[in-house]
Design a protein around this motif. Structure first.
Motif, PDB file in Angstrom:
ATOM      1  N   ALA A  38       0.847  -1.192   0.000  1.00  0.00           N
ATOM      2  CA  ALA A  38       0.000   0.000   0.000  1.00  0.00           C
ATOM      3  C   ALA A  38       0.881   1.240   0.000  1.00  0.00           C
ATOM      4  CB  ALA A  38      -0.918   0.009   1.217  1.00  0.00           C
ATOM      5  N   ALA A  67      -5.931  -1.313   2.959  1.00  0.00           N
ATOM      6  CA  ALA A  67      -5.633  -0.947   1.572  1.00  0.00           C
ATOM      7  C   ALA A  67      -5.319  -2.194   0.750  1.00  0.00           C
ATOM      8  CB  ALA A  67      -4.463   0.033   1.531  1.00  0.00           C
ATOM      9  N   ALA A  68      -4.617  -3.150   1.361  1.00  0.00           N
ATOM     10  CA  ALA A  68      -4.352  -4.418   0.674  1.00  0.00           C
ATOM     11  C   ALA A  68      -5.650  -5.154   0.392  1.00  0.00           C
ATOM     12  CB  ALA A  68      -3.416  -5.281   1.519  1.00  0.00           C
ATOM     13  N   VAL A 113      -2.677  -0.036   6.182  1.00  0.00           N
ATOM     14  CA  VAL A 113      -1.956  -0.822   5.166  1.00  0.00           C
ATOM     15  C   VAL A 113      -2.722  -2.107   4.858  1.00  0.00           C
ATOM     16  CG1 VAL A 113       0.166  -2.123   4.691  1.00  0.00           C
ATOM     17  CG2 VAL A 113       0.305   0.130   5.780  1.00  0.00           C
ATOM     18  N   GLU A 166      -2.702   5.423  -0.257  1.00  0.00           N
ATOM     19  CA  GLU A 166      -3.674   4.345  -0.067  1.00  0.00           C
ATOM     20  C   GLU A 166      -3.879   4.015   1.398  1.00  0.00           C
ATOM     21  OE1 GLU A 166      -2.831   1.985  -4.306  1.00  0.00           O
ATOM     22  OE2 GLU A 166      -1.662   1.522  -2.497  1.00  0.00           O
ATOM     23  N   LEU A 167      -2.808   3.941   2.164  1.00  0.00           N
ATOM     24  CA  LEU A 167      -2.954   3.550   3.570  1.00  0.00           C
ATOM     25  C   LEU A 167      -3.620   4.655   4.391  1.00  0.00           C
ATOM     26  CD1 LEU A 167      -0.691   4.690   5.945  1.00  0.00           C
ATOM     27  CD2 LEU A 167       0.853   3.602   4.326  1.00  0.00           C
ATOM     28  N   LYS A 209      -7.442  -3.705  -2.622  1.00  0.00           N
ATOM     29  CA  LYS A 209      -6.848  -4.151  -3.883  1.00  0.00           C
ATOM     30  C   LYS A 209      -7.271  -5.583  -4.221  1.00  0.00           C
ATOM     31  CE  LYS A 209      -2.750  -1.192  -3.958  1.00  0.00           C
ATOM     32  NZ  LYS A 209      -1.268  -1.153  -4.016  1.00  0.00           N
TER      33      LYS A 209
END
Length: 522
Positions: free
Chosen positions: A418, A446-447, A443, A422-423, A450
């Motif tokens: 991330a 955000a992962a 983090v 994004e994080l 995705k």
């Protein structure tokens, strides 16, 4: 990134009636299978507890100071060693050793044959029977699994704040609004004694140090290199036990809230002009020369406590296995700890499978992600970690890289990264739905975003995101975000306060405009 965001004993006699095959409809009678047996033969030993009430819960455990008869044991072995080899290298947990003869990592290996004398139902019922109790030390989420953690330690040597048993939060609104998910959960490991998951491992390590000191082993203090949370946990547990703690911190790289914790708990803090990897190298050299016990995750004892969070997740789902578990990764011990906890539950018959694991890294400190993208084929290469709001995982040369790769391969796992944008956006989104998470959890979220967008994680997949620290440790990053005060970052979910004149009309105008914006649309 704005510079302001970073600060410049009890006897257990385990005797099920049929240890290898408890009847499915019969629960173990723990009042008879877990016995507190007095060693005293004096007439007064038969007096009721009301005649001689214990002073506290530790006194109660000490009152029943007998030897263990369950024959459970554990030892250090080289990581990924063959458990069937009796001639292999091994060490007692009472030895002070951190590396194998070849220089590799060590692992704590339990006597699985002894544990398998009791079936999965027995262990499930035993662990469930201890939840919510104040019996020392089983009120702890870690020590309620004592037989799987440090089976030979005396309860009187344990240093515990009744850590663990943390909230498994159903992220209903966040899941539905931002991810179209129905079964998203956040395991709030940061709701703990010092505000991070590190408490789970530190109670085990400091308890073992307490035992070693009582055995007159050459241990004067305990030391660690830290990006913040490890030092907070170490200093708190050492302070509770009256053991000196020494902390190596990278100067100007951790939050004020993280720095103040070891200081307040009386640790000897060295602020060193290097990054975490430099601090780690120094503490390893120092502990080789001085009677200071190494507390970093190079020491595999901590992972024994951290693995209990995985077991706890299964307990909280009534022993149903989630589809995915997403763990932020820096030094990478925790992803292996979660794998180990899930794997032990499967091997000992508590569950029939393990979840797929995801390790989430900050793009500014992503050596595992780069290794994963190479297909694991190329030799691992450390990186120079760049500054990230997820400061606790700002690590470019992780100690537990081999452990992490092993765990991910065994769990058919994934690594995702991330960016700072994004994080921070994921953290702000989560906070807007009632959470108050740390950047490291950002983090992981955000992962997840995705992986949802790629169709890897499905709408109905039961998914657990592990939140590793409390958001209150990282308030400055939140202040900077909501103040739109972060260079090169579009703070699109910022929610700054509205400046209003101190008169009724002005306040009414602002409130009417706000309420109109929130009114249901026809």
């Amino acid at each position: 990134m704005a510079s302001s965001s970073l600060f410049q004993s009890s006897h257990l006699s385990l005797k099920p009636q049929n240890p290898t095959s408890l009847h499915p409809s019969t629960k173990p009678h723990f009042a008879t299978t877990i016995k507190c047996v007095s060693t005293s033969t004096s007439p007064s030993s038969s007096s009721s507890s009301s005649d001689h009430p214990p002073h506290n819960i530790r006194d109660e455990a000490r009152r029943h100071n007998t030897t263990h008869s369950h024959h459970f044991s554990a030892r250090y072995v080289p990581f990924n060693a063959d458990p069937s080899s009796s001639a292999a290298e091994s060490y007692s947990l009472d030895e002070i050793v951190y590396r194998s003869n070849s220089g590799g990592l060590l692992d704590v290996q339990h006597d699985m044959a002894a544990l398998k004398n009791y079936d999965g139902k027995y262990w499930r019922d035993l662990f469930d029977s201890r939840i919510g109790k104040t019996t020392w030390p089983y009120g702890s989420g870690v020590w309620s699994k004592k037989e799987w953690v440090l089976p030979e330690i005396d309860s009187d040597d344990i240093v515990s704040a009744f850590e663990g048993n943390s909230n498994l939060f159903w992220a209903e609104r966040y899941g539905k609004q931002f991810l179209s998910m129905n079964d998203l959960w956040v395991k709030h490991c940061g709701i703990s004694h010092t505000g991070s998951f590190k408490d789970l491992g530190m109670t085990v390590l400091v308890s073992q140090v307490n035992r070693l000191r009582k055995m007159n082993r050459p241990v004067v203090g305990v030391g660690c290199a830290s990006t913040g949370d490890t030092s907070a946990a170490l200093s708190a547990y050492c302070a509770a036990a009256g053991i000196p703690s020494i902390v190596f911190l990278p100067a100007n790289r951790i939050s004020l809230a993280q720095l103040v914790q070891p200081i307040a708990n009386g640790a000897f803090v060295l602020s060193i002009d290097t990054d975490f990897d430099g601090c780690m190298q120094l503490i390893r050299e120092v502990t080789a020369e001085l009677p200071i016990y190494l507390a970093n995750s190079l020491n595999s004892l901590r992972l024994e406590g951290q693995k209990t969070a995985a077991i706890e997740i299964l307990q909280q789902f009534d022993w149903e296995v989630p589809d995915w578990v997403i763990v932020p990764g820096g030094n990478l011990g925790n992803i292996y700890a979660f794998y180990k906890g899930f794997h032990m539950c499967k091997e000992l018959g508590l569950v029939d499978r393990i979840p797929r694991l995801v390790c989430a890294q900050a793009a500014n400190a992503n050596p595992l992600y780069l290794h994963y993208k190479s297909g694991w084929d190329q030799e691992f290469k450390p990186v120079k970690a760049n500054t990230t709001f997820a400061s606790a995982i700002q690590i470019g040369d992780p100690v537990s890289i081999d452990r992490a790769v092993y765990a991910l391969k065994k769990s058919n796992g994934i690594v995702e990264e991330a960016t700072e944008q994004e994080l921070m956006d994921a953290m702000a989104q989560a906070d807007s739905t009632g959470m108050f998470i740390c950047p490291h959890t950002g983090v992981a979220l955000a992962a997840l975003i995705k992986l949802r967008n790629q169709g890897i994680i499905g709408t109905n997949d039961r998914t657990v995101v592990v939140s590793t620290a409390h958001g209150l440790k990282f308030t400055q990053s939140k202040i900077d975000y909501h103040s739109n005060d972060i260079k090169d970052l579009a703070c699109k979910y910022a929610n700054p306060p509205v400046q209003v004149k101190a008169d009724f009309g002005s306040v009414m105008d602002v409130l009417k405009k706000y309420l109109l914006s929130k009114a249901p649309k026809n």
